[in-house]
Design an enzyme around this catalytic site. Structure first.
Site, PDB file in Angstrom:
ATOM      1  N   GLU A   1     -26.534 -61.151  55.793  1.00 23.05           N
ATOM      2  CA  GLU A   1     -26.957 -62.342  55.078  1.00 23.05           C
ATOM      3  C   GLU A   1     -26.326 -63.494  55.552  1.00 23.05           C
ATOM      4  O   GLU A   1     -24.937 -63.367  56.068  1.00 23.05           O
ATOM      5  CB  GLU A   1     -26.891 -62.350  53.556  1.00 23.05           C
ATOM      6  CG  GLU A   1     -27.897 -61.657  52.879  1.00 23.05           C
ATOM      7  CD  GLU A   1     -27.905 -61.665  51.035  1.00 23.05           C
ATOM      8  OE1 GLU A   1     -27.097 -62.250  50.675  1.00 23.05           O
ATOM      9  OE2 GLU A   1     -28.567 -60.843  50.699  1.00 23.05           O
TER      10      GLU A   1
ATOM     11  N   CYS B   1     -21.939 -69.700  56.036  1.00 24.84           N
ATOM     12  CA  CYS B   1     -21.061 -68.550  56.048  1.00 24.84           C
ATOM     13  C   CYS B   1     -21.974 -67.339  56.668  1.00 24.84           C
ATOM     14  O   CYS B   1     -22.992 -67.172  56.465  1.00 24.84           O
ATOM     15  CB  CYS B   1     -20.883 -68.070  54.663  1.00 24.84           C
ATOM     16  SG  CYS B   1     -20.196 -66.648  54.304  1.00 24.84           S
TER      17      CYS B   1
ATOM     18  N   CYS C   1     -18.956 -52.425  56.530  1.00 24.01           N
ATOM     19  CA  CYS C   1     -17.481 -52.629  56.924  1.00 24.01           C
ATOM     20  C   CYS C   1     -16.840 -51.193  56.728  1.00 24.01           C
ATOM     21  O   CYS C   1     -17.326 -50.677  55.844  1.00 24.01           O
ATOM     22  CB  CYS C   1     -16.728 -53.617  56.036  1.00 24.01           C
ATOM     23  SG  CYS C   1     -14.929 -54.022  56.006  1.00 24.01           S
TER      24      CYS C   1
ATOM     25  N   CYS D   1     -12.216 -52.123  50.437  1.00 24.92           N
ATOM     26  CA  CYS D   1     -11.465 -52.952  49.324  1.00 24.92           C
ATOM     27  C   CYS D   1     -12.180 -52.503  48.066  1.00 24.92           C
ATOM     28  O   CYS D   1     -13.392 -52.675  48.170  1.00 24.92           O
ATOM     29  CB  CYS D   1     -11.458 -54.384  49.791  1.00 24.92           C
ATOM     30  SG  CYS D   1     -10.731 -55.056  51.190  1.00 24.92           S
TER      31      CYS D   1
ATOM     32  N   CYS E   1     -15.005 -54.949  46.497  1.00 21.15           N
ATOM     33  CA  CYS E   1     -15.810 -55.562  47.562  1.00 21.15           C
ATOM     34  C   CYS E   1     -17.043 -54.624  47.694  1.00 21.15           C
ATOM     35  O   CYS E   1     -16.942 -53.441  48.217  1.00 21.15           O
ATOM     36  CB  CYS E   1     -15.487 -55.844  48.732  1.00 21.15           C
ATOM     37  SG  CYS E   1     -16.508 -56.437  49.963  1.00 21.15           S
TER      38      CYS E   1
ATOM     39  N   CYS F   1     -19.727 -67.075  49.341  1.00 22.39           N
ATOM     40  CA  CYS F   1     -20.018 -66.130  50.348  1.00 22.39           C
ATOM     41  C   CYS F   1     -19.675 -64.743  49.793  1.00 22.39           C
ATOM     42  O   CYS F   1     -19.885 -64.384  48.618  1.00 22.39           O
ATOM     43  CB  CYS F   1     -19.319 -66.121  51.613  1.00 22.39           C
ATOM     44  SG  CYS F   1     -19.745 -67.687  52.433  1.00 22.39           S
TER      45      CYS F   1
HETATM   46  N1  SAH Z   1     -13.617 -58.829  55.595  1.00 16.66           N
HETATM   47  C1  SAH Z   1     -13.035 -60.053  55.889  1.00 16.66           C
HETATM   48  C2  SAH Z   1     -14.378 -61.383  55.675  1.00 16.66           C
HETATM   49  C3  SAH Z   1     -15.277 -60.871  54.739  1.00 16.66           C
HETATM   50  S1  SAH Z   1     -15.035 -60.909  52.983  1.00 16.66           S
HETATM   51  C4  SAH Z   1     -12.168 -60.101  54.750  1.00 16.66           C
HETATM   52  O1  SAH Z   1     -11.781 -59.385  53.744  1.00 16.66           O
HETATM   53  O2  SAH Z   1     -11.568 -61.184  54.638  1.00 16.66           O
HETATM   54  C5  SAH Z   1     -15.039 -62.471  52.499  1.00 16.66           C
HETATM   55  C6  SAH Z   1     -14.111 -62.750  51.400  1.00 16.66           C
HETATM   56  O3  SAH Z   1     -14.799 -62.179  50.082  1.00 16.66           O
HETATM   57  C7  SAH Z   1     -12.847 -61.972  51.217  1.00 16.66           C
HETATM   58  O4  SAH Z   1     -11.838 -62.793  50.995  1.00 16.66           O
HETATM   59  C8  SAH Z   1     -13.136 -61.020  50.261  1.00 16.66           C
HETATM   60  O5  SAH Z   1     -11.882 -60.515  49.624  1.00 16.66           O
HETATM   61  C9  SAH Z   1     -13.997 -61.710  49.310  1.00 16.66           C
HETATM   62  N2  SAH Z   1     -14.579 -60.752  48.265  1.00 16.66           N
HETATM   63  C10 SAH Z   1     -15.236 -59.541  48.784  1.00 16.66           C
HETATM   64  N3  SAH Z   1     -15.855 -59.137  47.574  1.00 16.66           N
HETATM   65  C11 SAH Z   1     -15.886 -59.857  46.510  1.00 16.66           C
HETATM   66  C12 SAH Z   1     -16.394 -60.097  45.353  1.00 16.66           C
HETATM   67  N4  SAH Z   1     -16.965 -59.355  44.719  1.00 16.66           N
HETATM   68  N5  SAH Z   1     -15.884 -61.253  44.684  1.00 16.66           N
HETATM   69  C13 SAH Z   1     -15.427 -62.115  45.254  1.00 16.66           C
HETATM   70  N6  SAH Z   1     -14.770 -62.330  46.354  1.00 16.66           N
HETATM   71  C14 SAH Z   1     -15.174 -61.145  47.176  1.00 16.66           C
HETATM   72 FE1  SF4 Z   2     -14.538 -55.267  54.486  1.00 20.51          FE
HETATM   73 FE2  SF4 Z   2     -15.108 -56.389  52.227  1.00 20.51          FE
HETATM   74 FE3  SF4 Z   2     -12.532 -55.703  52.558  1.00 20.51          FE
HETATM   75 FE4  SF4 Z   2     -13.589 -57.745  53.689  1.00 20.51          FE
HETATM   76  S1  SF4 Z   2     -13.322 -57.530  51.482  1.00 20.51           S
HETATM   77  S2  SF4 Z   2     -12.349 -56.035  54.612  1.00 20.51           S
HETATM   78  S3  SF4 Z   2     -15.714 -57.125  53.875  1.00 20.51           S
HETATM   79  S4  SF4 Z   2     -14.356 -54.265  52.387  1.00 20.51           S
END
Ligand code: SAH
Ligand code: SF4
Length: 417
Positions: free
Chosen positions: A125, A138, A145, A149, A152, A392
């Site tokens: 997306e 974005c 990935c 996390c 996420c 995003c």
């Molecule tokens: N992998 C990279 C970039 C993609 S995620 C990273 O982790 O930075 C982009 C941002 O979205 C990151 O700060 C991540 O922690 C946040 N993010 C992921 N899942 C989320 C959620 N469910 N609600 C809010 N932010 C989220």
């Molecule tokens: Fe990967 Fe989501 Fe962690 Fe970013 S926040 S590194 S996209 S698992």
């Protein structure tokens, strides 16, 4: 151009439309190709070396200033060369499976990329977030990935593959297409002069897509070469022309590659911090076990070119009862002392099956007051109640509709400058 006339009802914020049906590309597309790859393509079709630089320059202009969709539009090239190129290459964009347009102008595209099997494309997306002084796109760097996390949704999917540099840059091309954001074509044979565009602050051209954040799917620093080459296409001053100061790469903290990104890419940096102790960050961002907070912040301190005008954005997702106490807020500002920093508090965007909840709004406000009192402007302070916001993260998981929460999170994330 798509009309913005979305109907707003209590439940539907978004106009949805399915678009193209996917067919796997039969020939390679020139769209998104870095200069070196394009030069190679010209060599392959027999463009003599002495002409290659000039031809590349002309094609670059058609691709990335005019947004040409057809070789016949490239009127500065000879008919023969246009025909030769058309035999071997296309100007196809990655197809868009679905587009959603929100009442506030936010647009979300589901973009299809070739999969292992021709009939099963991957999907990533891409979200456009318009604001008064900028328009932020974005974009994604990987399908899925490898990191997981715990808050996420992307982390629950196994990595499918890295995007190529061309696929990274093509997301900007797709957005400019859908927004009609190309230079005017009326005087199509001459290079555009600055007077062709209304000026925004700083003498830059005012374009709808003015900023890019790499905060879609994937960990950009685990796909560093393609991200570097893709960003170089996006930032190229003779093409898409979005300067590196307006491109932000977000990382979960791949410490050695932060140093490399500083040396080899030079875009702005956002770091997903989310916790102030290693104990908690180990749970939220398991990569922390490999690269703990102290090492991460040391790499941030050493990121080149930092100043008050050029800061690192620290992202902090607000998780109820997990990381949102006022003690956490105070520890956060202490931790970042001495680093030119911005803090983006991101309301957690829930997904089905998650163990987390978003912090209560009052708590986010109180948390942001501590952050604000320490001298950081916090973007979540303003948005409440506005017809709302965009963000995003989470993109693919919530593709049914852009929820208010998702838009809030997106908007908070997009405020990187
Ligand atoms: N992998 C990279 C970039 C993609 S995620 C990273 O982790 O930075 C982009 C941002 O979205 C990151 O700060 C991540 O922690 C946040 N993010 C992921 N899942 C989320 C959620 N469910 N609600 C809010 N932010 C989220
Ligand atoms: Fe990967 Fe989501 Fe962690 Fe970013 S926040 S590194 S996209 S698992």
């Amino acid at each position: 151009m798509i009309s913005l006339a979305a109907t707003e009802t209590a439940t539907a914020f978004v106009e949805k439309r399915p678009l193209e049906r996917y067919t796997a590309p039969a020939q390679p597309s020139l769209v998104g190709m870095p200069r070196a790859v394009l030069a190679q393509a010209l060599a392959e079709v027999g463009v003599p070396e002495a002409q290659r630089r000039m031809r590349l320059q002309q094609i670059w202009h058609w691709l990335y200033v005019r947004g040409a969709q057809d070789f016949d539009a490239m009127t500065t090239l000879s008919k023969d060369l246009r025909a030769t190129l058309a035999q071997r290459f296309t100007l196809a964009r990655p197809p868009i499976a679905a587009e959603q347009i929100s009442v506030d102008g936010t647009r979300k595209w589901l973009i299809q990329l070739p999969g292992e099997r021709a009939e099963a494309p991957h999907e990533v997306e891409c979200v456009y977030i318009p604001e008064v002084d900028r328009g932020t796109l974005c974009i994604s760097s990987q399908v899925g990935c490898t990191l997981n996390c715990s808050f996420c949704h992307t982390g629950t999917q196994r990595l499918v593959r890295n995007l190529t540099a061309a696929e990274i840059a093509a997301q900007v091309v797709v957005a400019r297409d859908r927004l009609g954001d190309w230079a005017p074509t009326s005087e199509s044979t001459r290079m555009p002069a600055p007077s062709d565009f209304p000026l925004a602050g700083g003498g830059e051209r005012r374009r709808l897509v003015s900023n890019v954040v790499m905060m879609g799917m994937g960990e950009p620093l685990y796909n560093l070469e393609a991200v570097r080459d893709g960003i170089n296409v996006i930032a190229d001053g003779e093409g898409l022309s979005i300067s590196k100061r307006r491109i932000t790469l977000s990382t979960s903290g791949v410490v050695p590659n932060i140093t490399r990104a500083g040396a080899e890419i030079g875009s702005m940096l956002a770091v997903s911090l989310h916790a102030v102790t290693d104990e908690l960050r180990d749970q939220l961002v398991p990569l922390n076990r490999k690269y703990p907070i102290a090492e991460l912040l040391e790499a941030c301190r050493n990121y080149p070119g930092l100043s008050n005008a050029r800061r690192i954005t620290f992202e902090y997702v607000m998780l109820k009862g997990v990381n949102d106490s006022l003690g956490d807020a105070k520890a956060l500002v202490r931790l970042l002392k001495g680093i030119p920093a911005k803090i983006n508090l991101i309301p957690f965007n829930p997904w089905s099956g998650t163990q987390y909840e978003c912090s209560d709004w009052d708590q986010i406000e109180k948390f942001s007051e501590v952050v604000f009192a320490a001298g950081y402007a916090s973007p979540v302070r303003t948005p409440r109640g506005r017809d709302i916001l965009a963000a995003c993260g989470q993109l693919k998981s919530a593709s049914e509709k852009l929820s208010a929460r998702e838009r809030l999170a997106l908007r908070a994330m997009a405020m990187t400058d």
